[in-house]
Design a protein around this motif. Sequence first.
Motif, PDB file in Angstrom:
ATOM      1  N   CYS A 146     -19.074   8.440  70.126  1.00 18.97           N
ATOM      2  CA  CYS A 146     -17.756   8.393  69.818  1.00 18.97           C
ATOM      3  C   CYS A 146     -18.140   7.791  68.263  1.00 18.97           C
ATOM      4  N   PHE A 147     -17.283   7.368  67.675  1.00 21.88           N
ATOM      5  CA  PHE A 147     -16.814   6.898  65.862  1.00 21.88           C
ATOM      6  C   PHE A 147     -15.566   7.147  65.506  1.00 21.88           C
ATOM      7  N   SER A 148     -15.682   5.657  64.280  1.00 17.72           N
ATOM      8  CA  SER A 148     -14.155   6.477  63.810  1.00 17.72           C
ATOM      9  C   SER A 148     -13.896   6.329  62.722  1.00 17.72           C
ATOM     10  N   MET A 149     -12.633   7.202  61.957  1.00 18.27           N
ATOM     11  CA  MET A 149     -12.521   6.740  60.581  1.00 18.27           C
ATOM     12  C   MET A 149     -10.958   6.530  60.658  1.00 18.27           C
ATOM     13  N   TRP A 150     -10.023   7.102  59.707  1.00 19.57           N
ATOM     14  CA  TRP A 150      -8.838   5.742  58.986  1.00 19.57           C
ATOM     15  C   TRP A 150      -8.345   7.635  58.080  1.00 19.57           C
ATOM     16  N   MET A 151      -6.852   7.270  58.574  1.00 21.04           N
ATOM     17  CA  MET A 151      -5.658   7.794  57.691  1.00 21.04           C
ATOM     18  C   MET A 151      -5.188   7.454  56.652  1.00 21.04           C
ATOM     19  N   ALA A 152      -4.410   7.824  55.637  1.00 20.45           N
ATOM     20  CA  ALA A 152      -3.712   7.098  55.462  1.00 20.45           C
ATOM     21  C   ALA A 152      -2.336   7.982  54.781  1.00 20.45           C
ATOM     22  N   GLY A 153      -1.125   7.914  54.271  1.00 21.48           N
ATOM     23  CA  GLY A 153      -0.336   8.456  54.132  1.00 21.48           C
ATOM     24  C   GLY A 153       0.182   9.830  55.016  1.00 21.48           C
ATOM     25  N   GLY A 154       0.867  10.805  54.464  1.00 30.18           N
ATOM     26  CA  GLY A 154       0.954  12.035  53.805  1.00 30.18           C
ATOM     27  C   GLY A 154       0.780  12.315  56.084  1.00 30.18           C
ATOM     28  N   GLY A 155       2.414  11.126  56.437  1.00 30.98           N
ATOM     29  CA  GLY A 155       3.085  12.002  58.158  1.00 30.98           C
ATOM     30  C   GLY A 155       2.606  10.949  59.126  1.00 30.98           C
ATOM     31  N   VAL A 156       1.143   9.992  58.512  1.00 33.07           N
ATOM     32  CA  VAL A 156       0.766   9.755  59.718  1.00 33.07           C
ATOM     33  C   VAL A 156       0.953   8.352  59.856  1.00 33.07           C
ATOM     34  N   LYS A 157       0.753   7.817  61.210  1.00 34.55           N
ATOM     35  CA  LYS A 157       1.541   6.314  61.748  1.00 34.55           C
ATOM     36  C   LYS A 157       0.870   5.029  61.106  1.00 34.55           C
ATOM     37  N   ALA A 158       1.109   4.164  59.947  1.00 35.68           N
ATOM     38  CA  ALA A 158       0.588   3.405  59.195  1.00 35.68           C
ATOM     39  C   ALA A 158       1.157   1.929  60.569  1.00 35.68           C
ATOM     40  N   GLY A 159      -0.864   1.328  60.114  1.00 33.75           N
ATOM     41  CA  GLY A 159      -0.481   0.294  60.269  1.00 33.75           C
ATOM     42  C   GLY A 159      -0.896   0.121  62.444  1.00 33.75           C
ATOM     43  N   TYR A 160      -1.454   1.377  62.461  1.00 33.51           N
ATOM     44  CA  TYR A 160      -1.977   1.508  63.672  1.00 33.51           C
ATOM     45  C   TYR A 160      -3.566   2.190  64.159  1.00 33.51           C
ATOM     46  N   VAL A 161      -3.719   1.731  65.325  1.00 35.53           N
ATOM     47  CA  VAL A 161      -4.867   1.914  65.799  1.00 35.53           C
ATOM     48  C   VAL A 161      -5.013   2.713  67.023  1.00 35.53           C
ATOM     49  N   HIS A 162      -5.767   3.749  67.526  1.00 35.77           N
ATOM     50  CA  HIS A 162      -5.663   4.634  67.978  1.00 35.77           C
ATOM     51  C   HIS A 162      -7.301   5.067  69.434  1.00 35.77           C
ATOM     52  N   GLY A 163      -6.859   4.823  69.839  1.00 40.04           N
ATOM     53  CA  GLY A 163      -7.841   5.025  70.897  1.00 40.04           C
ATOM     54  C   GLY A 163      -8.923   3.790  71.032  1.00 40.04           C
ATOM     55  N   ALA A 164      -9.674   3.774  71.931  1.00 45.27           N
ATOM     56  CA  ALA A 164     -10.630   2.731  72.229  1.00 45.27           C
ATOM     57  C   ALA A 164     -11.965   3.251  72.572  1.00 45.27           C
ATOM     58  N   THR A 165     -12.832   2.566  72.814  1.00 45.99           N
ATOM     59  CA  THR A 165     -14.076   2.245  73.232  1.00 45.99           C
ATOM     60  C   THR A 165     -14.634   1.368  74.119  1.00 45.99           C
ATOM     61  N   ASP A 166     -15.854   1.615  74.903  1.00 47.67           N
ATOM     62  CA  ASP A 166     -16.264   0.868  75.666  1.00 47.67           C
ATOM     63  C   ASP A 166     -16.489  -0.766  75.107  1.00 47.67           C
ATOM     64  N   ASP A 167     -17.214  -1.340  75.535  1.00 42.73           N
ATOM     65  CA  ASP A 167     -17.214  -2.900  74.981  1.00 42.73           C
ATOM     66  C   ASP A 167     -18.568  -3.059  74.690  1.00 42.73           C
ATOM     67  N   PHE A 168     -19.045  -1.853  75.215  1.00 47.10           N
ATOM     68  CA  PHE A 168     -20.703  -1.045  74.050  1.00 47.10           C
ATOM     69  C   PHE A 168     -20.706  -0.643  72.501  1.00 47.10           C
ATOM     70  N   GLY A 169     -19.725   0.560  72.536  1.00 41.27           N
ATOM     71  CA  GLY A 169     -19.298   0.907  71.090  1.00 41.27           C
ATOM     72  C   GLY A 169     -20.002   2.015  71.555  1.00 41.27           C
TER      73      GLY A 169
END
Length: 486
Positions: free
Chosen positions: A411-434
Amino acid sequence: MSTHHCTGDLPIAGLSRRALLQRVGLGLGGVALAELVNPAAARALAGPTPGVLGSALHHPARAKRVIYLFMAGGPSQMETLDYKPVLRERNGEQLPDSVRQGQRLTGMSGNQASLPLAGSQFGFSRAGRSGTWVSDLLPHTARVVDELCVVRSMYTDAINHDPAITFFQTGSQIAGRPSMGAWMHYGLGTETDELPAFVVLITPGKVDQPLYSRLWGSGFLPSQYQGVQFRSGKDAVLYLANPAGVTAQSRRALLDRLRDLQAEAAVQIGEAEVDARIGQYEMAYRMQASVPGVMDLSGETAETFTLYGEDARKPGTFAANCLLARRLAERGVRFIQLYHQGWDQHDSLPKGIERQCRETDQASAALVTDLKRRGLLDDTLVVWGGEFGRTSYSQGKLTATNYGRDHHPRCFSMWMAGGGVKAGYVHGATDDFGYNIVDGGVHVHDFHATLLRLFGVDHERLTYLHQGRRFRLTDVHGKVVDALLA
């Protein structure tokens, strides 16, 4: 007509474009190098080149171009975009077996006598109207978080750098496949005939995992689809300028003779690669005039340099490359790939990641802001992320001020912006330990499928026949993550 279809039957036999042009007395060589004789007429004839899909996209396109900020080495999600207070509360305790679940570790930490949990030494704060948790290491990113689509549930198959980077860039851990930019160029074509459709920028002087030109190569696609690296030195593109002592007139004579030789070679070795070579010569000729202009930042305002940071005045820095990426996007370059190394922090992570964020945070956020105020963000997709994440336990000794983190593909994180993606949105979740994904997993193949969908392309239908099999960027996997689409 191209003999390589994105769908349909096997390649057909018939009259080639070259043969047709030769039979009517014009000759492809004359068309290909006509700019040397009559630049205006040649430009009107050439123009932007359509891809194999032409205008028949599979879906309405939301994006026209992509700027991919690749953080080579694997940024730690626990220090950037995935807030895990439990790690602080249980700092120094052993990683529970119920969390690890027997998953493989690298040889660098697999033989450690203990796997102590390491809480981040950096704070997190809620940012924007969305209230998204963002590390205090990324204050500029926090200011634009309402423009971002943050994915906290990325995962990959590879646990070591080379296969993991290759996987993200080409859809395969094995070298030799076409890169993302090459697939985009092949499928969608170009928006400009003045610059390459696929440009690569690398921050120089960063010592970390190596980068290879095959990461932006064309693989088994024709060679004109490969990326072109722009450098920060005197020659932005190697071998583009005429050598000392070679005049424009002698260059013209050489290309005239080359035209004749290429026409003969076409008869002997076929059309595709000869066409590719001629296309590259055409592009190189035009780039002699266009590249110096796009690389010259002297016309940018003081306010723009303030936005990106003073490093933007230093050619080759990440900030300068972000500003250059905006200029390339304005001029119709379809795929712009930035590489910034230095995120492989197996030890001394607090000091190392603080430096990396300082080098990249302001310029990354500035790029999003700059594109938006120029009306380019709606159809320009910006991507930020690395090849995998880092472990929630410390590699090596954990102290009050220092720790490291090993590779973590789960598991890891990344971000996207513009180009038709949903703004101000967080997708998915990891457990408490990451350590594991608990909701909304997004595999690398899913990411590729979604990226192509934003450009109006069905990832299962953009294919290329090679060695008897139709290949695609997503191999035989991948699904579009609809939740990421605006």
